[in-house]
Design a protein around this motif. Structure first.
Motif, mmCIF file in Angstrom:
data_model
loop_
_atom_site.group_PDB
_atom_site.id
_atom_site.type_symbol
_atom_site.label_atom_id
_atom_site.label_comp_id
_atom_site.label_asym_id
_atom_site.label_seq_id
_atom_site.Cartn_x
_atom_site.Cartn_y
_atom_site.Cartn_z
ATOM 1 N N GLU A 129 80.864 36.488 56.524
ATOM 2 C CA GLU A 129 80.091 35.658 55.608
ATOM 3 C C GLU A 129 78.654 36.163 55.503
ATOM 4 O OE1 GLU A 129 78.973 30.918 54.892
ATOM 5 O OE2 GLU A 129 79.829 31.579 56.804
ATOM 6 N N HIS A 130 78.097 36.526 56.663
ATOM 7 C CA HIS A 130 76.741 37.079 56.651
ATOM 8 C C HIS A 130 76.705 38.413 55.915
ATOM 9 C CE1 HIS A 130 72.842 38.565 57.961
ATOM 10 N NE2 HIS A 130 73.453 39.652 58.395
ATOM 11 N N GLN A 131 77.684 39.279 56.176
ATOM 12 C CA GLN A 131 77.692 40.592 55.535
ATOM 13 C C GLN A 131 77.830 40.477 54.021
ATOM 14 O OE1 GLN A 131 77.057 43.483 57.025
ATOM 15 N NE2 GLN A 131 76.787 42.415 58.967
ATOM 16 N N LEU A 132 78.680 39.568 53.558
ATOM 17 C CA LEU A 132 78.857 39.394 52.124
ATOM 18 C C LEU A 132 77.607 38.799 51.481
ATOM 19 C CD1 LEU A 132 82.545 38.143 51.946
ATOM 20 C CD2 LEU A 132 81.666 40.429 51.432
ATOM 21 N N HIS A 133 76.946 37.906 52.206
ATOM 22 C CA HIS A 133 75.675 37.380 51.704
ATOM 23 C C HIS A 133 74.668 38.511 51.541
ATOM 24 C CE1 HIS A 133 72.119 34.875 51.176
ATOM 25 N NE2 HIS A 133 71.556 35.523 52.178
ATOM 26 N N ARG A 134 74.607 39.395 52.533
ATOM 27 C CA ARG A 134 73.689 40.532 52.439
ATOM 28 C C ARG A 134 74.011 41.387 51.210
ATOM 29 N NH1 ARG A 134 70.424 42.540 56.703
ATOM 30 N NH2 ARG A 134 70.051 44.168 55.160
ATOM 31 N N VAL A 179 87.918 60.002 54.158
ATOM 32 C CA VAL A 179 86.938 59.447 55.083
ATOM 33 C C VAL A 179 87.635 58.457 56.011
ATOM 34 C CG1 VAL A 179 84.808 58.118 55.317
ATOM 35 C CG2 VAL A 179 85.091 59.701 53.388
ATOM 36 N N LEU A 180 87.342 58.558 57.300
ATOM 37 C CA LEU A 180 87.806 57.593 58.293
ATOM 38 C C LEU A 180 86.619 56.758 58.739
ATOM 39 C CD1 LEU A 180 89.955 56.445 60.259
ATOM 40 C CD2 LEU A 180 89.265 58.242 61.882
ATOM 41 N N ASP A 181 86.744 55.437 58.588
ATOM 42 C CA ASP A 181 85.715 54.495 59.042
ATOM 43 C C ASP A 181 86.187 53.903 60.362
ATOM 44 O OD1 ASP A 181 83.622 52.685 59.248
ATOM 45 O OD2 ASP A 181 84.461 51.286 57.788
ATOM 46 N N VAL A 182 85.613 54.374 61.475
ATOM 47 C CA VAL A 182 86.036 53.902 62.798
ATOM 48 C C VAL A 182 85.257 52.636 63.154
ATOM 49 C CG1 VAL A 182 86.891 56.071 63.737
ATOM 50 C CG2 VAL A 182 84.452 55.609 63.825
ATOM 51 N N GLY A 183 85.958 51.645 63.700
ATOM 52 C CA GLY A 183 85.333 50.360 63.946
ATOM 53 C C GLY A 183 84.921 49.707 62.644
ATOM 54 N N THR A 184 85.842 49.669 61.695
ATOM 55 C CA THR A 184 85.521 49.225 60.338
ATOM 56 C C THR A 184 85.127 47.759 60.257
ATOM 57 O OG1 THR A 184 86.297 49.338 58.039
ATOM 58 C CG2 THR A 184 87.884 48.587 59.683
ATOM 59 N N GLY A 185 85.489 46.954 61.280
ATOM 60 C CA GLY A 185 85.136 45.540 61.247
ATOM 61 C C GLY A 185 85.741 44.855 60.037
ATOM 62 N N SER A 186 84.923 44.130 59.279
ATOM 63 C CA SER A 186 85.429 43.420 58.097
ATOM 64 C C SER A 186 85.461 44.308 56.860
ATOM 65 C CB SER A 186 84.600 42.161 57.833
ATOM 66 O OG SER A 186 83.221 42.468 57.733
ATOM 67 N N GLY A 187 85.287 45.612 57.059
ATOM 68 C CA GLY A 187 85.624 46.581 56.038
ATOM 69 C C GLY A 187 84.614 46.869 54.958
ATOM 70 N N ASN A 188 83.396 46.359 55.093
ATOM 71 C CA ASN A 188 82.472 46.476 53.967
ATOM 72 C C ASN A 188 81.993 47.905 53.711
ATOM 73 O OD1 ASN A 188 82.383 43.689 53.105
ATOM 74 N ND2 ASN A 188 81.463 43.286 55.088
#
Length: 242
Positions: A25-30, A55-64
């Motif tokens: 939620e915070h990341q999307l707000h940003r 491209v490989l995104d390691v530790g992608t988290g919520s994918g942003n």
């Protein structure tokens, strides 16, 4: 929650799964704020060589980061061990013009054959990366000759400072990332010089450390994640020899 034989990693996975929705939620707000997407797109594109495709995104988290890079035209795969984070990432795939893949996978031992990617990226992973030497060796192996390694992070947790407590989330974070945990995180309290040295020791060349004052400006304007304070972030970039 993804199972792992490492008890500390299991605690970290549990924390990030539990607070995945709040984190995202915070990341999307940003990302909804002025200049955010454009700034981050420049941060990555400036360090990815011409001709980069996979491209490989390691530790992608919520994918942003993976979603942003995919929208910029790259073929992106994101991996993470926190299933809650992957749920948040996959929920955003519908309608994406160039959807990345989101897979369960360990950043220390990504489950792919050697020379699978043109670039490996991460954001806010280095500090919580257990067994950094093994991870760096594996990333080196996964890159094609001339491929790029790019990471963004900051010294979020200074040596000798106590983690904040008081809220349920703060208490959970402090329990998951206790002193014993930070003893296992080589980059948890590392400065940029140490990270630079270890990347070179792993065989990477053209290692660069670039401060990101434009990101600091946005952090001050739009806020950072819970439990953090604005810090000057750096982009670390390097190449596998061709």
């Amino acid at each position: 929650m993804t199972r792992t034989a490492d008890p500390a990693q299991a605690r970290w996975n549990e924390y990030w799964t539990r607070y995945a929705a709040e984190y995202d939620e915070h990341q999307l707000h940003r990302l909804s704020q002025p200049r955010e997407r454009e700034t981050w797109s420049r941060v990555w594109s400036a360090a990815l060589p011409a001709g980069t495709r996979t491209v490989l995104d390691v530790g992608t988290g919520s994918g942003n980061v993976a979603l942003l890079l995919a929208a910029d035209g790259y073929d992106v795969t994101g991996i993470d061990l926190a299933e809650g984070m992957l749920e948040q990432a996959r929920a955003k795939l519908a309608g994406h013009p160039r959807p990345p893949r989101f897979l369960t996978g360990d950043a220390v031992q990504p489950p792919f054959p050697p020379r699978s990617f043109d670039a490996i990226v991460s954001r806010y992973l280095l500090w919580t990366l257990r067994d950094a030497p093994t991870a760096l060796a594996r990333w080196f192996e996964l890159l094609r000759p001339g491929g790029a390694l790019v990471a963004v992070d900051a010294p979020w947790f200074e040596e000798g400072t106590e983690l904040p407590r008081g809220t349920e989330r703060q208490d959970h974070f402090a329990a998951a990332y206790d002193r014993a945990a930070f003893d296992r995180l080589p980059f948890g309290r590392a400065g940029s010089e140490q990270i630079h040295a270890e990347w070179e020791a792993a065989g990477f060349i053209e290692v660069q450390v670039d401060p990101l004052p434009e990101v600091l400006e946005l952090d001050r304007a739009h806020g950072v994640a819970a439990g953090h304070s604005p810090q000057l972030q750096h982009r670390f970039s390097a190449r596998r020899p061709g």
